[in-house]
Design a protein around this motif. Structure first.
Motif, PDB file in Angstrom:
ATOM      1  N   ASP A  52    -116.334 -31.060 101.482  1.00 50.22           N
ATOM      2  CA  ASP A  52    -115.529 -31.076 102.702  1.00 50.22           C
ATOM      3  C   ASP A  52    -114.436 -32.132 102.610  1.00 50.22           C
ATOM      4  N   GLU A  53    -113.284 -31.808 103.161  1.00 48.90           N
ATOM      5  CA  GLU A  53    -112.191 -32.770 103.205  1.00 48.90           C
ATOM      6  C   GLU A  53    -112.627 -33.970 104.032  1.00 48.90           C
ATOM      7  N   GLY A  54    -112.278 -35.164 103.586  1.00 49.79           N
ATOM      8  CA  GLY A  54    -112.665 -36.378 104.299  1.00 49.79           C
ATOM      9  C   GLY A  54    -114.027 -36.905 103.884  1.00 49.79           C
ATOM     10  N   THR A  55    -114.583 -36.330 102.811  1.00 43.87           N
ATOM     11  CA  THR A  55    -115.876 -36.781 102.311  1.00 43.87           C
ATOM     12  C   THR A  55    -115.809 -36.966 100.800  1.00 43.87           C
ATOM     13  N   THR A  56    -116.764 -37.714 100.297  1.00 42.49           N
ATOM     14  CA  THR A  56    -116.952 -37.890  98.857  1.00 42.49           C
ATOM     15  C   THR A  56    -118.405 -37.562  98.565  1.00 42.49           C
ATOM     16  N   THR A  57    -118.634 -36.854  97.471  1.00 42.78           N
ATOM     17  CA  THR A  57    -119.987 -36.441  97.136  1.00 42.78           C
ATOM     18  C   THR A  57    -120.502 -37.218  95.933  1.00 42.78           C
ATOM     19  N   TYR A  58    -121.746 -37.672  96.055  1.00 42.61           N
ATOM     20  CA  TYR A  58    -122.416 -38.418  94.989  1.00 42.61           C
ATOM     21  C   TYR A  58    -123.750 -37.756  94.668  1.00 42.61           C
ATOM     22  N   SER A  59    -124.158 -37.905  93.439  1.00 41.54           N
ATOM     23  CA  SER A  59    -125.491 -37.499  93.016  1.00 41.54           C
ATOM     24  C   SER A  59    -126.206 -38.756  92.543  1.00 41.54           C
ATOM     25  N   VAL A  60    -127.366 -39.012  93.131  1.00 37.65           N
ATOM     26  CA  VAL A  60    -128.177 -40.151  92.699  1.00 37.65           C
ATOM     27  C   VAL A  60    -129.398 -39.560  92.008  1.00 37.65           C
ATOM     28  N   GLN A  61    -129.569 -39.932  90.737  1.00 36.23           N
ATOM     29  CA  GLN A  61    -130.616 -39.355  89.909  1.00 36.23           C
ATOM     30  C   GLN A  61    -131.666 -40.423  89.608  1.00 36.23           C
ATOM     31  N   TYR A  62    -132.890 -40.125  90.051  1.00 35.04           N
ATOM     32  CA  TYR A  62    -134.020 -41.037  89.889  1.00 35.04           C
ATOM     33  C   TYR A  62    -134.922 -40.457  88.792  1.00 35.04           C
ATOM     34  N   PHE A  63    -135.119 -41.165  87.711  1.00 39.04           N
ATOM     35  CA  PHE A  63    -135.860 -40.670  86.555  1.00 39.04           C
ATOM     36  C   PHE A  63    -137.295 -41.185  86.584  1.00 39.04           C
ATOM     37  N   ALA A  64    -138.244 -40.251  86.662  1.00 39.34           N
ATOM     38  CA  ALA A  64    -139.676 -40.585  86.639  1.00 39.34           C
ATOM     39  C   ALA A  64    -140.283 -40.017  85.370  1.00 39.34           C
ATOM     40  N   ASP A  65    -141.219 -40.746  84.785  1.00 40.33           N
ATOM     41  CA  ASP A  65    -141.824 -40.228  83.558  1.00 40.33           C
ATOM     42  C   ASP A  65    -143.017 -39.316  83.805  1.00 40.33           C
ATOM     43  N   SER A  66    -143.362 -39.080  85.090  1.00 41.37           N
ATOM     44  CA  SER A  66    -144.452 -38.146  85.384  1.00 41.37           C
ATOM     45  C   SER A  66    -144.334 -37.591  86.794  1.00 41.37           C
ATOM     46  N   ARG A  67    -144.895 -36.437  87.000  1.00 37.74           N
ATOM     47  CA  ARG A  67    -144.985 -35.811  88.320  1.00 37.74           C
ATOM     48  C   ARG A  67    -145.800 -36.696  89.259  1.00 37.74           C
ATOM     49  N   GLU A  68    -146.845 -37.332  88.730  1.00 38.03           N
ATOM     50  CA  GLU A  68    -147.704 -38.196  89.541  1.00 38.03           C
ATOM     51  C   GLU A  68    -146.916 -39.349  90.156  1.00 38.03           C
ATOM     52  N   LYS A  69    -146.048 -39.978  89.367  1.00 37.28           N
ATOM     53  CA  LYS A  69    -145.253 -41.086  89.904  1.00 37.28           C
ATOM     54  C   LYS A  69    -144.285 -40.607  90.982  1.00 37.28           C
ATOM     55  N   LEU A  70    -143.703 -39.435  90.778  1.00 34.90           N
ATOM     56  CA  LEU A  70    -142.807 -38.900  91.790  1.00 34.90           C
ATOM     57  C   LEU A  70    -143.582 -38.592  93.068  1.00 34.90           C
ATOM     58  N   ASN A  71    -144.740 -37.990  92.938  1.00 33.29           N
ATOM     59  CA  ASN A  71    -145.558 -37.693  94.121  1.00 33.29           C
ATOM     60  C   ASN A  71    -145.989 -38.962  94.845  1.00 33.29           C
ATOM     61  N   GLU A  72    -146.324 -40.008  94.107  1.00 31.75           N
ATOM     62  CA  GLU A  72    -146.671 -41.286  94.728  1.00 31.75           C
ATOM     63  C   GLU A  72    -145.475 -41.837  95.509  1.00 31.75           C
TER      64      GLU A  72
END
Length: 107
Positions: free
Chosen positions: A50-70
């Motif tokens: 959208d005009e008047g906005t800036t888009t960012y992607s923040v990427q969080y790297f986890a080495d396991s599904r368990e850590k992401l779920n926690e």
């Protein structure tokens, strides 16, 4: 490995405040939690926002599904509420999960 990706469409009127909060407060808090071994903030360069906005992607790297779920169970609700309280509808977000199948590097 799992990448938890949060894409944020940030209103330009609060973009500097949002970025300062990400760098000085939000990302350091998440790194202290110890569920992610790396975090990247990237600016989306396509013209599909959208005009008047800036888009960012923040990427969080986890080495396991368990850590992401926690992270989801123990930390995410509080951190999402904090962001919503600070920025409201000036930051629109959507989240995706990505699984790294193979990584290629130039030698």
């Amino acid at each position: 490995m799992i990448i938890y990706n949060v894409t944020s469409n940030v209103d330009n009127t609060i973009q500097e405040k949002w970025m300062a909060w990400m760098m000085e407060d939000h990302i350091p808090k998440i790194m202290e939690i110890g569920k992610f071994y790396k975090i990247k903030i990237v600016k989306v360069l396509t013209d599909h926002h959208d005009e008047g906005t800036t888009t960012y992607s923040v990427q969080y790297f986890a080495d396991s599904r368990e850590k992401l779920n926690e992270y989801y169970n123990d930390h995410s609700p509080k951190l999402r509420a904090e962001s919503a309280g600070l920025f409201g509808d000036k930051v629109l977000q959507f989240r995706t999960e990505l699984e790294i199948i193979q990584e290629f590097k130039s030698v």
